[in-house]
Design a protein around this motif. Structure first.
Motif, PDB file in Angstrom:
ATOM      1  N   LYS A  72       0.921  -1.271  -0.017  1.00 14.92           N
ATOM      2  CA  LYS A  72       0.135   0.174  -0.087  1.00 14.92           C
ATOM      3  C   LYS A  72       0.966   1.253  -0.252  1.00 14.92           C
ATOM      4  O   LYS A  72       1.728   1.192   0.669  1.00 14.92           O
ATOM      5  CB  LYS A  72      -0.903  -0.103   1.269  1.00 14.92           C
ATOM      6  N   LYS A 121       0.057   5.204   0.476  1.00 15.05           N
ATOM      7  CA  LYS A 121      -0.978   6.320   0.471  1.00 15.05           C
ATOM      8  C   LYS A 121      -2.247   5.632   0.444  1.00 15.05           C
ATOM      9  O   LYS A 121      -2.566   4.813   1.293  1.00 15.05           O
ATOM     10  CB  LYS A 121      -0.722   7.512  -0.367  1.00 15.05           C
ATOM     11  N   ASN A 122      -3.035   5.992  -0.577  1.00 15.40           N
ATOM     12  CA  ASN A 122      -4.432   5.267  -0.721  1.00 15.40           C
ATOM     13  C   ASN A 122      -4.383   4.153  -1.683  1.00 15.40           C
ATOM     14  O   ASN A 122      -5.595   3.642  -1.909  1.00 15.40           O
ATOM     15  CB  ASN A 122      -5.372   6.203  -0.966  1.00 15.40           C
ATOM     16  N   SER A 123      -3.308   4.135  -2.316  1.00 10.06           N
ATOM     17  CA  SER A 123      -3.274   2.910  -3.567  1.00 10.06           C
ATOM     18  C   SER A 123      -2.946   1.521  -3.046  1.00 10.06           C
ATOM     19  O   SER A 123      -1.975   1.598  -2.158  1.00 10.06           O
ATOM     20  CB  SER A 123      -2.468   3.480  -4.419  1.00 10.06           C
ATOM     21  N   THR A 124      -3.310   0.656  -3.525  1.00  9.13           N
ATOM     22  CA  THR A 124      -3.195  -0.568  -3.168  1.00  9.13           C
ATOM     23  C   THR A 124      -3.067  -1.617  -4.472  1.00  9.13           C
ATOM     24  O   THR A 124      -2.590  -2.875  -4.405  1.00  9.13           O
ATOM     25  CB  THR A 124      -4.437  -1.297  -2.213  1.00  9.13           C
ATOM     26  N   ASN A 177       5.991   8.869   3.965  1.00  2.77           N
ATOM     27  CA  ASN A 177       4.982   8.037   3.350  1.00  2.77           C
ATOM     28  C   ASN A 177       5.514   6.920   2.678  1.00  2.77           C
ATOM     29  O   ASN A 177       5.677   6.635   1.482  1.00  2.77           O
ATOM     30  CB  ASN A 177       4.293   9.174   2.171  1.00  2.77           C
TER      31      ASN A 177
END
Length: 393
Positions: free
Chosen positions: A48, A50-53, A78
């Motif tokens: 992962k 930040k908000n991306s997987t 981050n």
């Protein structure tokens, strides 16, 4: 899923990077929008950022002639992470095959340059579950210490992943030499590389217990090992029979060294016959004005403060063949050493044949038969010498 992108501008002198991140706002074709830039895709492989997987795309614009270098995804504030304690090993070239990532070479962010068409890099994660073979030393009180640990996969034998000789992995205790390894603390089950790592749902180490001797020794199993170890402390693996195949052998620089034969046999060799640098003075009344005029020949030649134990030398041959050496008066030949001070020879046997050529008859030849050492205060205990004098050959 949000895809992140960064735009980097490079010149020949400096690198200036500007990052622009955009939230999904309709169907934006970033490949088309940034078609004048080079696309780098970071596949997260279960991680992962930040908000991306799934994946993160960066778009770089490199200045003309500038090195096409990139930075790894993520920062200290981050980072790229993966739940479950997985550790990011690095980013790798690779490809997908039937949904499975096939990893290639690891990307070196310091040296690797991005190709013109861009590149996709894959995150490679290290499982928090570690399977290993651990090498253990045991102190006098029974305490255990790990001196080396080699990671494997479930179902592996040690040699499947780590093919070097097991003693090389075990030999990690300062001031000591590993001589054997076992699967049990009591040293009753010798290592034979038959054990498969059982794996499991937790980290697990198969223990390998190491037997050490104090000191720094060269381990000898064969003729090649022995030739390399001639000027070192020597530990011959117990019961070894080392056939030299008729090659020359002599331990010229063995003062202060130890030879632990452990019941071994070294056989079928000739004593080295290199006369250069071997003219020495043995007795003060030999020669004119004390000039050096003697040649010494023996398995250990001169050995002071040396220890030799538990070894048989068989099939030893020497034919003294010396040309014209103007200063030479005498040739001394002994089974073990011609001169040896403060040395110990214990449980040593020598079976040898000594002869000489016609052109050597001009010198005085002194062959020792019933002792191992011609002169010095060496101690010979339980030593046997079977020396045949072949005469002129």
């Amino acid at each position: 899923m949000i895809k992140k992108f960064a735009i980097a501008f490079f010149s020949l002198v400096a690198v200036c990077c500007a990052a622009a991140f955009a939230a999904c706002a309709g169907d934006v074709d970033y490949d088309e929008k940034y078609s004048d830039r080079t696309k780098i895709v970071f596949e997260l492989e279960g991680g992962k950022y930040k908000n991306s997987t799934t994946s993160v795309s960066h778009y770089y614009k490199f200045g003309e002639g500038a090195p096409k270098k990139i930075k790894p995804l993520g920062t200290q504030d981050n980072p790229v992470t993966r739940d479950g304690g997985f550790v990011l090993e690095g980013w790798f070239r690779g490809e997908k095959s039937d949904g499975v990532t096939v990893y290639g070479e690891q990307w070196n962010f310091d040296t690797d340059a991005v190709p013109d068409g861009g590149i996709t890099l894959y995150a490679k994660w290290k499982s928090p579950i570690i399977y290993s073979f651990d090498f253990i030393s045991v102190d006098a009180s029974g305490g255990e210490s790990v001196i080396n640990s080699l990671e494997v996969n479930a179902g592996d034998k040690l040699a499947n992943v780590h093919p070097k000789d097991v003693l090389e992995y075990a030999n990690k205790l300062s001031g000591h030499t590993a001589i054997a390894v076992y699967y049990d603390k009591e040293h009753t089950r010798p290592f034979d590389d038959s054990v498969l790592h059982p794996g499991g749902d937790k980290s697990f180490a198969v223990k390998i217990y190491v037997e050490f001797i104090e000191g720094d020794y060269a381990i000898v199993r064969n003729a090649s090992d022995l030739k390399k170890a001639k000027s070192k402390n020597i530990y011959v693996m117990p019961g070894s029979v080392i056939d030299m195949g008729g090659e020359e052998l002599r331990f010229d620089n063995f003062s202060g060294k130890t030879f632990l034969g452990n019941g071994s046999t070294v056989k079928n060799f000739t004593l080295k016959k290199d006369w250069r640098g071997l003219i020495d003075e043995l007795e003060p009344d030999i020669g004119e004005e004390g000039s050096a005029n003697s040649v010494y020949l023996a398995i250990f030649r001169n050995a002071d403060n040396a220890t030799v134990r538990d070894v048989s030398f068989e099939g030893v041959t020497l034919t003294v063949d010396i040309g014209s050496l103007s200063r030479l008066k005498k040739v001394y030949v002994a089974p073990l050493a011609v001169q040896s001070h403060n040395s110990t020879f214990e449980n040593v046997s020598v079976k040898a044949t000594f002869g000489y050529t016609e052109r050597t008859e001009r010198y005085e030849l002194i062959f020792l038969q019933d002792k191992g050492v011609y002169s010095g205060n060496a101690v010979e205990t339980n030593c046997v010498y079977d020396v045949t004098l072949a005469g002129r050959v």
